[in-house]
Design an enzyme around this catalytic site. Structure first.
Site, PDB file in Angstrom:
ATOM      1  N   ASN A 147     -39.275  -0.925  -5.451  1.00  0.00           N
ATOM      2  CA  ASN A 147     -39.658   0.362  -4.856  1.00  0.00           C
ATOM      3  C   ASN A 147     -40.869   0.963  -5.573  1.00  0.00           C
ATOM      4  OD1 ASN A 147     -37.714   0.251  -2.895  1.00  0.00           O
ATOM      5  ND2 ASN A 147     -36.200   1.428  -4.041  1.00  0.00           N
ATOM      6  N   CYS A 155     -20.842   1.233  -4.262  1.00  0.00           N
ATOM      7  CA  CYS A 155     -20.812   0.515  -5.543  1.00  0.00           C
ATOM      8  C   CYS A 155     -22.089   0.662  -6.366  1.00  0.00           C
ATOM      9  CB  CYS A 155     -20.560  -0.969  -5.308  1.00  0.00           C
ATOM     10  SG  CYS A 155     -18.897  -1.296  -4.775  1.00  0.00           S
ATOM     11  N   TYR A 190     -33.502  -8.927  -3.118  1.00  0.00           N
ATOM     12  CA  TYR A 190     -33.467  -7.537  -3.612  1.00  0.00           C
ATOM     13  C   TYR A 190     -34.811  -7.090  -4.175  1.00  0.00           C
ATOM     14  CZ  TYR A 190     -28.522  -7.826  -2.775  1.00  0.00           C
ATOM     15  OH  TYR A 190     -27.314  -7.966  -2.162  1.00  0.00           O
ATOM     16  N   LYS A 215     -19.106  -7.541 -14.716  1.00  0.00           N
ATOM     17  CA  LYS A 215     -18.997  -6.956 -13.371  1.00  0.00           C
ATOM     18  C   LYS A 215     -19.970  -5.781 -13.182  1.00  0.00           C
ATOM     19  CE  LYS A 215     -17.620  -4.956  -9.603  1.00  0.00           C
ATOM     20  NZ  LYS A 215     -18.345  -5.255  -8.390  1.00  0.00           N
ATOM     21  N   GLY A 249     -27.967   2.806  -1.900  1.00  0.00           N
ATOM     22  CA  GLY A 249     -26.832   3.731  -1.801  1.00  0.00           C
ATOM     23  C   GLY A 249     -25.546   2.945  -1.723  1.00  0.00           C
ATOM     24  N   THR A 275     -10.769   2.959  -8.001  1.00  0.00           N
ATOM     25  CA  THR A 275     -11.052   3.459  -9.357  1.00  0.00           C
ATOM     26  C   THR A 275     -12.253   4.407  -9.216  1.00  0.00           C
ATOM     27  OG1 THR A 275     -12.345   1.426  -9.696  1.00  0.00           O
ATOM     28  CG2 THR A 275     -10.165   1.514 -10.722  1.00  0.00           C
ATOM     29  N   ASP A 291       0.857  -1.189   0.000  1.00  0.00           N
ATOM     30  CA  ASP A 291       0.000   0.000   0.000  1.00  0.00           C
ATOM     31  C   ASP A 291       0.891   1.237   0.000  1.00  0.00           C
ATOM     32  OD1 ASP A 291      -3.294   0.168   0.729  1.00  0.00           O
ATOM     33  OD2 ASP A 291      -2.154   2.039   0.761  1.00  0.00           O
ATOM     34  N   ASN A 321     -24.330  -5.266 -10.848  1.00  0.00           N
ATOM     35  CA  ASN A 321     -24.896  -4.199 -10.013  1.00  0.00           C
ATOM     36  C   ASN A 321     -26.014  -3.444 -10.746  1.00  0.00           C
ATOM     37  OD1 ASN A 321     -23.337  -4.814  -7.874  1.00  0.00           O
ATOM     38  ND2 ASN A 321     -21.889  -3.127  -8.110  1.00  0.00           N
ATOM     39  N   THR A 369     -12.918  -2.298 -10.040  1.00  0.00           N
ATOM     40  CA  THR A 369     -13.976  -2.126 -11.047  1.00  0.00           C
ATOM     41  C   THR A 369     -13.498  -1.164 -12.141  1.00  0.00           C
ATOM     42  OG1 THR A 369     -15.546  -2.326  -9.234  1.00  0.00           O
ATOM     43  CG2 THR A 369     -16.411  -1.519 -11.329  1.00  0.00           C
TER      44      THR A 369
END
Ligand code: NAD
Length: 461
Positions: free
Chosen positions: A228, A270, A259, A213, A267, A86, A32, A217, A124
């Site tokens: 919703n 990601c 989900y 990837k 929120g 990223t 790091d 999402n 990502t």
């Protein structure tokens, strides 16, 4: 058989990945640019807060070391997993700034190395970024060709903050984009020794993996947004109940229940950015992605709609308590959190707002810009509040009883976004209870439907 791996970037994902590799018997060298993170890992401590991370690092301390030198890491390992940030830029694309720098350092080290080295990008990125943005850096800095001197893969993880280690050990599948068969074979073999559940490995080109990837999402957030929308509808139908509808819908194997719990907008670090990124790349390719754009727009509008819905419930002099400031339960992360948005917006609109989260109080303090008072206990919050908004499903909130909420001489209003207190509060005369996604006024809803169908019946008669 490969035993030595390096992990470049010891953040939330990287440190957890390093700990898991060590737990599964690999010798791990972490890198790091943050000296403190390196020191902590070398002391057997977690550099970031994540469930069980400290335990996994300390128990496998003899197999993990950390350094600030990319060269040292590359020279003493056979594979490097790169998990640096990223961040989204203003267009919605993912910046390669940190990854480019890491690849530059790795490339230089590969140039000094005798044998083959495999570089796996985990961060990502958008389709094409690995092949066209990052491999050229490795080739330039190392003086070697991809596929000859070194291998390259793109292999992101599907994890959730708070359960990174378990998600990493038990994934639904592993996603492996490969530059060539040799590099892919090596990583699939490593995964077969790391994952504890024989998860299938989906191997493909770098670009297909990069697209997969962000598509995961994008799909999941579309599903949340759909639920919703249904929750909104249920509120306007006599006896409407989103859980009843979702339970039935979710039984259909084509749909699935996960989900699909209509509640509040999504929120976190990601979810919100991947729809935007997908739209960005599509536009750049001359395509239109109305679906991804609409999902993002609906989600952003959701918080505003909630504020509009809640405002009439707040009277002058009321104190509003927002319970839940993290973007999900048992998390300290407040990025794009609906709870923070609600607290901030209501406070700026003039309401007195107090707030509490079991883990996220500290991070919320930095994120809130209005006059929200963050309190250290749930009880303090409830003692002051006449309107209570429950935005997450934290266990502490689930355990609330009527007596924790009622106040003598006053009616307390509770808006329960996830309906976690339905059994406890529904029908209680001293509490004005709103379970989001359910009909709270059957009579008014009945009349509305009656107007609609009564009129139709008259016309057809
Ligand atoms: N956090 C998540 O839930 C999640 C989930 C899926 C994917 N991702 C992706 O994983 C990547 C990393 O995410 P994170 O949450 O772990 O980020 P993070 O910010 O927690 O950690 C990144 C780490 O990389 C270090 N770093 C930066 N540049 C470096 C360099 N050149 N060399 C070595 N270290 C360097 C930073 O100091 C930091 O410690 C991102 O692309 C993110 O989108 C994150």
């Amino acid at each position: 058989m490969i035993k030595d791996v390096s992990v470049i970037g010891l953040g939330k994902l990287g440190a957890s990945m390093a700990a898991v590799f060590a737990y599964r018997g690999f010798n791990v060298i972490g890198v790091d640019v943050n000296e403190r993170a390196v020191e902590l890992v070398n002391q057997g401590k977690e550099p970031v807060q994540e469930t069980d991370l400290e335990k996994y690092i300390s128990e496998n301390k003899d197999r993990i070391k950390a350094t600030m030198s990319h060269e040292e890491a590359v020279l003493s390992s056979d594979v490097s997993f790169v998990i640096v940030p990223t961040p989204s830029d203003e267009n919605g694309s993912f910046s390669l700034q940190y990854a480019s720098w890491a690849f530059k350092e790795i490339g230089k080290a590969i140039g000094k190395k005798e044998g083959y080295h495999n570089v796996v990008l985990t961060s990502t990125v958008l389709p094409g970024a690995t092949r066209h943005g990052l491999i050229p850096i490795l080739e330039k800095e190392s003086g070697k060709k991809a596929g000859e001197g070194f291998g390259v893969c793109y292999s992101p993880e599907f994890i959730a903050l708070g359960s990174i280690i378990q998600d990493f050990l038990h994934p639904d599948f592993t996603l492996l984009g490969e530059f060539d068969k040799k590099s892919g074979d090596q990583i699939e073999e490593i995964y077969s020794r790391v994952m504890m559940n024989d998860a299938p490995c989906k191997r493909m080109s770098l670009e297909n993996a990069e697209l997969t990837k962000i598509s995961v999402n994008t799909f999941v957030t579309t599903k949340i947004t759909f639920a919703n929308m249904l929750a909104d509808l249920c509120e306007k139908i006599p006896g409407g109940d989103i859980d009843v509808v979702s339970d039935a819908l979710g039984t259909d194997k084509r749909i699935g229940r996960r989900y699909l719990t209509g509640a509040i907008g999504y929120g976190g670090p990601c979810f919100p950015r991947d729809n935007v990124a997908l739209s960005y790349i599509a536009k750049k390719l001359g395509l239109r992605t109305e679906l991804a754009e609409t999902t993002d727009r609906c989600n952003r509008a959701m918080s505003e709609k909630i504020v509009e819905k809640i405002r009439p419930l707040i009277k002058t002099g009321d104190t509003v308590a927002v319970l839940g400031l993290a973007y999900k339960p048992m998390s300290h992360v407040v990025e794009e959190s609906p709870g923070v948005y609600l607290a901030d917006t209501l406070s700026k609109a003039g309401a007195r707002v107090v707030a509490y989260d079991p883990l996220a109080n500290e991070s919320a303090r930095a994120a809130l810009t209005g006059n929200v008072v963050i309190l250290e206990s749930l009880k303090d919050c409830l003692d002051q509040a006449t309107v209570v908004l429950i935005t997450t499903t934290d266990d502490e909130f689930k355990r609330l009883k009527v007596e924790d909420l009622v106040k003598e001489g006053e009616t307390v209003t509770v808006v329960d976004f996830w309906r976690i207190l339905s059994n406890e509060l529904k029908g209680n005369s001293s509490i004005n209870y709103f379970a989001v996604g359910t009909s709270s006024d059957d009579l008014a809803n009945q009349e509305r439907l009656n107007d609609l169908w009564g009129a139709a019946a008259t016309v057809s008669a």
